[in-house]
Design an enzyme around this catalytic site. Structure first.
Site, PDB file in Angstrom:
ATOM      1  N   ASN A   1       0.806  -1.229   0.000  1.00 33.51           N
ATOM      2  CA  ASN A   1       0.000   0.000   0.000  1.00 33.51           C
ATOM      3  C   ASN A   1       0.839   1.280   0.000  1.00 33.51           C
ATOM      4  OD1 ASN A   1       0.806  -0.645   2.581  1.00 33.51           O
ATOM      5  ND2 ASN A   1      -1.068   0.088   3.540  1.00 33.51           N
TER       6      ASN A   1
ATOM      7  N   GLU B   1       4.466  -4.726  11.891  1.00 35.11           N
ATOM      8  CA  GLU B   1       3.457  -3.694  11.585  1.00 35.11           C
ATOM      9  C   GLU B   1       2.349  -4.391  10.812  1.00 35.11           C
ATOM     10  OE1 GLU B   1       3.298  -0.802  12.656  1.00 35.11           O
ATOM     11  OE2 GLU B   1       5.318  -0.293  13.283  1.00 35.11           O
TER      12      GLU B   1
ATOM     13  N   CYS C   1      -3.478   0.474   6.652  1.00 34.27           N
ATOM     14  CA  CYS C   1      -3.586  -0.440   7.790  1.00 34.27           C
ATOM     15  C   CYS C   1      -4.305   0.183   8.980  1.00 34.27           C
ATOM     16  CB  CYS C   1      -2.197  -0.866   8.219  1.00 34.27           C
ATOM     17  SG  CYS C   1      -1.125   0.550   8.496  1.00 34.27           S
TER      18      CYS C   1
ATOM     19  N   GLU D   1       7.591   2.094  14.482  1.00 39.31           N
ATOM     20  CA  GLU D   1       8.345   2.768  13.432  1.00 39.31           C
ATOM     21  C   GLU D   1       8.276   4.265  13.719  1.00 39.31           C
ATOM     22  OE1 GLU D   1       6.743   0.724   9.742  1.00 39.31           O
ATOM     23  OE2 GLU D   1       8.813   0.014   9.808  1.00 39.31           O
TER      24      GLU D   1
HETATM   25  P1  NAD Z   1       0.884  -9.725   3.147  1.00 37.34           P
HETATM   26  O1  NAD Z   1       0.940 -10.148   4.566  1.00 37.34           O
HETATM   27  O2  NAD Z   1       0.215 -10.600   2.178  1.00 37.34           O
HETATM   28  O3  NAD Z   1       2.368  -9.529   2.577  1.00 37.34           O
HETATM   29  C1  NAD Z   1       3.271  -8.642   3.178  1.00 37.34           C
HETATM   30  C2  NAD Z   1       4.677  -8.990   2.739  1.00 37.34           C
HETATM   31  O4  NAD Z   1       5.076 -10.223   3.342  1.00 37.34           O
HETATM   32  C3  NAD Z   1       4.846  -9.192   1.233  1.00 37.34           C
HETATM   33  O5  NAD Z   1       6.083  -8.619   0.846  1.00 37.34           O
HETATM   34  C4  NAD Z   1       4.860 -10.707   1.088  1.00 37.34           C
HETATM   35  O6  NAD Z   1       5.564 -11.143  -0.052  1.00 37.34           O
HETATM   36  C5  NAD Z   1       5.576 -11.108   2.349  1.00 37.34           C
HETATM   37  N1  NAD Z   1       5.297 -12.460   2.827  1.00 37.34           N
HETATM   38  C6  NAD Z   1       4.149 -13.177   2.717  1.00 37.34           C
HETATM   39  N2  NAD Z   1       4.279 -14.362   3.345  1.00 37.34           N
HETATM   40  C7  NAD Z   1       5.530 -14.386   3.879  1.00 37.34           C
HETATM   41  C8  NAD Z   1       6.249 -15.338   4.676  1.00 37.34           C
HETATM   42  N3  NAD Z   1       5.705 -16.503   5.041  1.00 37.34           N
HETATM   43  N4  NAD Z   1       7.505 -15.018   5.065  1.00 37.34           N
HETATM   44  C9  NAD Z   1       8.069 -13.838   4.724  1.00 37.34           C
HETATM   45  N5  NAD Z   1       7.436 -12.902   3.966  1.00 37.34           N
HETATM   46  C10 NAD Z   1       6.178 -13.179   3.559  1.00 37.34           C
HETATM   47  O7  NAD Z   1       0.293  -8.255   3.182  1.00 37.34           O
HETATM   48  P2  NAD Z   1      -0.143  -7.340   1.965  1.00 37.34           P
HETATM   49  O8  NAD Z   1      -1.394  -7.938   1.392  1.00 37.34           O
HETATM   50  O9  NAD Z   1       1.026  -7.085   1.101  1.00 37.34           O
HETATM   51  O10 NAD Z   1      -0.487  -5.967   2.702  1.00 37.34           O
HETATM   52  C11 NAD Z   1      -1.695  -5.725   3.338  1.00 37.34           C
HETATM   53  C12 NAD Z   1      -1.585  -5.972   4.822  1.00 37.34           C
HETATM   54  O11 NAD Z   1      -0.524  -5.208   5.375  1.00 37.34           O
HETATM   55  C13 NAD Z   1      -2.832  -5.549   5.549  1.00 37.34           C
HETATM   56  O12 NAD Z   1      -3.157  -6.494   6.535  1.00 37.34           O
HETATM   57  C14 NAD Z   1      -2.415  -4.240   6.194  1.00 37.34           C
HETATM   58  O13 NAD Z   1      -3.168  -3.894   7.321  1.00 37.34           O
HETATM   59  C15 NAD Z   1      -0.994  -4.497   6.513  1.00 37.34           C
HETATM   60  N6  NAD Z   1      -0.261  -3.229   6.670  1.00 37.34           N
HETATM   61  C16 NAD Z   1       0.167  -2.855   7.913  1.00 37.34           C
HETATM   62  C17 NAD Z   1       0.827  -1.641   8.092  1.00 37.34           C
HETATM   63  C18 NAD Z   1       1.287  -1.184   9.460  1.00 37.34           C
HETATM   64  O14 NAD Z   1       2.141  -0.311   9.515  1.00 37.34           O
HETATM   65  N7  NAD Z   1       0.776  -1.715  10.538  1.00 37.34           N
HETATM   66  C19 NAD Z   1       1.054  -0.825   6.993  1.00 37.34           C
HETATM   67  C20 NAD Z   1       0.623  -1.247   5.739  1.00 37.34           C
HETATM   68  C21 NAD Z   1      -0.033  -2.454   5.589  1.00 37.34           C
END
Ligand code: NAD
Length: 487
Positions: free
Chosen positions: A153, A250, A284, A461
């Site tokens: 995002n 996060e 998020c 962060e």
């Molecule tokens: P996601 O969890 O599908 O993927 C996040 C990242 O993790 C990607 O780069 C993915 O390739 C990697 N990944 C996936 N499985 C993994 C594993 N087993 N080991 C290591 N890496 C792995 O999330 P998304 O769909 O890309 O993003 C949306 C999510 O992120 C939402 O839940 C959102 O709330 C959260 N988010 C949180 C914050 C925050 O600061 N708290 C900010 C932005 C997004």
């Protein structure tokens, strides 16, 4: 419209390709066009990136924080000079409207480089501990090789929010962006080199959920900072625990935004819209459960509907566009399936819920959507949707709304709109969240710690707090006399 980088990865100061890695395409969400073709990292690429980081880090850690900070501040300047170009790339990567990316993406990354570059000289000091003749001192030392894993995002912001504190503290980083948005982080890596960062300290490798574990499980990695979903967070934290790596998580949320009947109504509606529709709802910390006190419910809903229906949806590169497409077809389908669940479970669809009629059929667009008459048990009120879908709930009194707001496994953010100052403080004190707002929503300046509690994660962060998560303390006891041993 192309955004093809010279190669898929950026390692040891240069672009690197390995065509043995799984090929994947980067898609512009507004048109479905392929804008770049890349390869996921092979194990050999992962090794190369970690070896470069491992080699470069000790010399970097030995430099003075002032010198490290100066390089980061220069990177911030370059990012600001190239804000338009970087914002256009961010728009291509994510589909977010240029109206947003130009003010919120590279600029927020530059803020992180500027802030951490600026505080470097003062924020990494240790303590002197007098012990009556003897004394001790502490040193704040870097962890070594840190891994950053990003969500899709805010690709440039996430690459900088993790990179800036890691680097200024004397670490090296290997960053893996989301497979949906692979482009922005490569530019950040290029800019850091141009700003004078020695080679090998900030490396970017591509890949997905199969690549991430190669980094998380690597024995030479000291720390993992993930931005992603709760589900991924549990896997990554679990894997990191097996070798006791430091972790920052996060993760996702289902945050409450509470509007009391004495609130400035237009501000509260504006806050709720920003907290649900900005970045097409892919934020998020969004306040997706909007609790509105019963006696202002009807006025709130009618103005909210009116204002929501005026949102300008369209070409993200048009500066007038306020809402772009979702990042991917998969995410769009997921959001539509939640909208169907909302209808089936009895929520009232106040507005939206469909595909806008003025956009490319190949684009992954959705109307900003508001459900009213939502109850706490409904699926749309319990699960993170991660799209422009607002749930509006009614409440009677303060005690009730606090209990309901806290009735979730998540704890990322929360907001309250009221003109009663003491009530605002009383309520935020009781809300279970890491990041809270009074009479605004979703502002995250670099000076303020950002992060979650409960299942939304741990670690912070931004702010000086982030430096604690990229360093550890070394305590040194200094004896000033002879050792008196009883034997
Ligand atoms: P996601 O969890 O599908 O993927 C996040 C990242 O993790 C990607 O780069 C993915 O390739 C990697 N990944 C996936 N499985 C993994 C594993 N087993 N080991 C290591 N890496 C792995 O999330 P998304 O769909 O890309 O993003 C949306 C999510 O992120 C939402 O839940 C959102 O709330 C959260 N988010 C949180 C914050 C925050 O600061 N708290 C900010 C932005 C997004």
């Amino acid at each position: 419209m192309k955004a093809q980088p010279p190669a898929s990865h950026f390692i040891d100061g240069e672009y690197v390709e390995d065509i043995d890695g799984t090929a994947f395409a980067s898609i512009y969400p507004a048109t479905g066009e392929v804008i770049a073709r890349l390869h996921a990292a092979t194990p050999a690429i992962v090794e190369k990136a970690i070896a470069a980081a491992k080699r470069a880090q000790p010399e970097w850690a030995a430099m003075s924080p002032t010198v490290r900070g100066r390089i980061l501040k220069r990177a911030a300047e370059i990012m600001r000079e190239r804000n338009r170009e970087l914002s256009e790339l961010e728009t291509l990567d994510t589909g977010k409207p240029i109206q947003e990316t130009i003010v919120a993406d590279p600029t927020s990354g530059a803020d992180a480089f500027e802030f951490f570059g600026g505080v470097a000289a003062a924020a990494l000091n240790g303590d002197y501990i007098p012990l009556g003749g003897d004394f001790a001192f502490t040193k704040r030392v870097p962890l070594g090789v840190c891994v950053g894993i990003g969500a899709w995002n805010y690709p440039q912001q996430i690459a900088c929010w993790k990179g800036a504190p890691a680097l200024v503290a004397g670490n090296a980083m290997v960053f893996k962006p989301s497979e949906n948005t692979p482009l922005g982080a490569l530019k950040i890596a290029e800019i850091l080199i141009e700003a004078g960062l020695p080679k090998g300290l900030y490396n970017v490798i591509q890949g997905d959920r199969t690549t991430g574990p190669l980094l998380v499980n690597h024995r030479q990695v000291a720390k993992v900072s993930l931005t992603g979903s709760v589900e991924t967070g549990k896997k990554v934290a679990g894997a990191a625990a097996s070798s006791l790596k430091h972790v920052t998580m996060e993760l996702g949320g289902k945050s409450p935004l509470i509007v009391f009947d004495d609130a400035d109504l237009e501000s509260a509606i504006g806050g709720a819209m920003l907290g649900n529709f900005y970045s097409t709802g892919q934020v998020c910390s969004n306040g997706t459960r909007v609790f509105v006190q019963k006696d202002i419910r009807d006025r709130f809903l009618s103005r909210l509907k009116e204002r929501t229906e005026k949102i300008v949806i369209g070409d993200p590169m048009d500066e007038a566009t306020q809402l772009g497409p979702m990042v991917s077809r998969a995410q769009l389908d997921k959001v539509f399936s939640y909208i169907e669940k909302g209808k089936a479970e009895g929520a009232t669809l106040l507005t939206g819920g469909g595909i806008p009629n003025n956009v490319s059929a190949e684009g992954t667009y959705i109307q900003p959507t508001v459900f009213a008459d939502v109850t706490d048990e409904m699926t749309i009120c319990r699960e993170e949707i991660f799209g422009p879908v607002m749930c509006v709930l009614d409440f009677d009194n303060e005690e009730e709304v606090i209990a309901r707001a806290n009735g979730t496994e998540f704890g990322l953010s929360a907001g309250v709109f009221t003109s009663d100052l003491t009530r605002a403080h009383r309520v935020v004190d009781q809300l279970e969240a890491g990041t809270l707002w009074i009479n605004t929503y979703n502002l995250a300046p670099v000076e303020v710690p950002f992060g979650g509690s409960k299942q939304s994660g741990f670690g912070r962060e931004n702010s000086l707090a982030a430096l604690n998560h990229y360093t550890e303390l070394k305590s040194v006891y200094v004896a000033m006399g002879k050792v008196e041993a009883p034997y």
